[in-house]
Design a protein around this motif. Structure first.
Motif, short mmCIF file in Angstrom:
data_model
loop_
_atom_site.label_atom_id
_atom_site.label_comp_id
_atom_site.label_asym_id
_atom_site.label_seq_id
_atom_site.Cartn_x
_atom_site.Cartn_y
_atom_site.Cartn_z
N ALA A 63 6.99 7.67 7.73
CA ALA A 63 5.56 7.59 7.39
C ALA A 63 5.12 6.15 7.25
O ALA A 63 4.02 5.78 7.68
N ARG A 64 5.98 5.31 6.67
CA ARG A 64 5.64 3.89 6.55
C ARG A 64 5.59 3.23 7.92
O ARG A 64 4.70 2.40 8.19
N ASP A 65 6.50 3.61 8.83
CA ASP A 65 6.47 3.06 10.18
C ASP A 65 5.20 3.48 10.92
O ASP A 65 4.61 2.69 11.67
N ARG A 66 4.77 4.74 10.72
CA ARG A 66 3.51 5.18 11.34
C ARG A 66 2.33 4.42 10.78
O ARG A 66 1.40 4.05 11.51
N MET A 67 2.36 4.15 9.47
CA MET A 67 1.28 3.39 8.87
C MET A 67 1.24 1.96 9.42
O MET A 67 0.17 1.42 9.71
N ARG A 68 2.42 1.37 9.61
CA ARG A 68 2.48 0.04 10.21
C ARG A 68 1.97 0.05 11.64
O ARG A 68 1.24 -0.86 12.07
N ALA A 69 2.34 1.09 12.41
CA ALA A 69 1.90 1.18 13.80
C ALA A 69 0.38 1.33 13.88
O ALA A 69 -0.28 0.69 14.72
N GLU A 70 -0.21 2.14 13.00
CA GLU A 70 -1.67 2.28 12.98
C GLU A 70 -2.34 0.97 12.59
O GLU A 70 -3.37 0.59 13.17
N GLU A 85 0.83 -1.21 0.00
CA GLU A 85 0.00 0.00 0.00
C GLU A 85 0.86 1.26 0.00
O GLU A 85 0.55 2.24 -0.69
N PHE A 86 1.95 1.23 0.75
CA PHE A 86 2.84 2.40 0.82
C PHE A 86 3.56 2.62 -0.51
O PHE A 86 3.68 3.75 -0.98
N ILE A 87 4.03 1.54 -1.11
CA ILE A 87 4.74 1.66 -2.38
C ILE A 87 3.81 2.18 -3.47
O ILE A 87 4.21 2.96 -4.33
N GLY A 88 2.55 1.77 -3.43
CA GLY A 88 1.60 2.23 -4.43
C GLY A 88 1.29 3.71 -4.34
O GLY A 88 0.80 4.30 -5.31
#
Length: 234
Positions: A176-183, A96-99
């Motif tokens: 930002a990717r780490d925050r997305m993973r944490a959420e 999702e992040f790469i997209g």
């Protein structure tokens, strides 16, 4: 050909297979009270379909979360909606992040990856050695950048000025990717916690029902033994 037996839902009034129905006496008391508020005609003697049960179950969880934590956040409301719709929350965050990356994001990531590699270090060291060798040895009399290599210092300053923002942009996207993973992990953990809490309560209710039925069976056995003893005495 045998067809599954149909039962009527006391909430929506539709006829559905027995596999999609839940007896009213197995519904938890807090959820049953919510159902009775909106549907006074419903009782524990009737059935409720799993779709309506999930709706009131999610409503009960939402009210419980509001009572514990106050106003629900967008993440918590998303978890409640997934419970209501019976959806999965698991997803590949990296895909999702790469997209979501733009052309500039992909370019900066590649530059940051190359700038932090051994290939860049070797090429950079070799280029500096060649620059110094050409100006100090080969073109000693007509060097285009004689000692103290002012032009080389300018080039190095330019590279450092460009490289630092590129690396910072790449690091910001990693954060930002780490925050997305944490959420994402928080949503899954919250849903698992709610599901486990519901299972614990459900197991306690089932054990309570089984205990009541065992007591009823034991009482019937005592009554039968008493009647048999009275018949023998006669």
């Amino acid at each position: 050909m045998t067809y599954p037996s149909l039962k009527k839902c006391g909430v929506c009034g539709l006829m559905k297979p027995s596999s999609q129905m839940m007896p009213g006496d197995l519904v938890r008391a807090p959820i049953a009270s919510l159902i009775e508020v909106e549907h006074p005609q419903w009782s524990a003697d009737q059935f409720i379909c799993l779709e309506d049960l999930n709706t009131y179950r999610a409503l009960h969880i939402e009210k419980s979360l509001i009572a514990e934590r106050g106003e629900l956040s967008s993440l918590e409301r998303e978890v409640v909606d997934s419970l209501r719709e019976h959806e999965l929350l698991s997803a590949n965050v990296d895909d999702e992040f790469i997209g979501q990356r733009t052309l500039g994001d992909r370019l900066s990531d590649r530059l940051a990856a190359f700038g932090g590699s051994w290939s860049f270090l070797i090429l950079f060291t070799g280029g500096m050695a060649m620059w110094i060798g050409v100006n100090a040895i080969v073109l000693r009399t007509s060097a285009f950048d004689a000692y103290p290599f002012i032009l080389l210092n300018l080039v190095l300053s330019f590279i450092a000025a460009i490289q630092a923002p590129v690396i910072m942009m790449s690091q910001n996207r990693l954060e930002a990717r780490d925050r997305m993973r944490a959420e994402h992990d928080y949503r899954i953990n919250l849903k698992a916690e709610l599901e486990i809490r519901h299972l614990h309560v459900k197991l306690d209710e089932l054990m309570s029902h089984q205990w009541e039925r065992m007591m009823e069976i034991q009482q019937m056995e005592v009554e039968l033994m008493t009647e048999l003893c009275r018949g023998k005495n006669r």
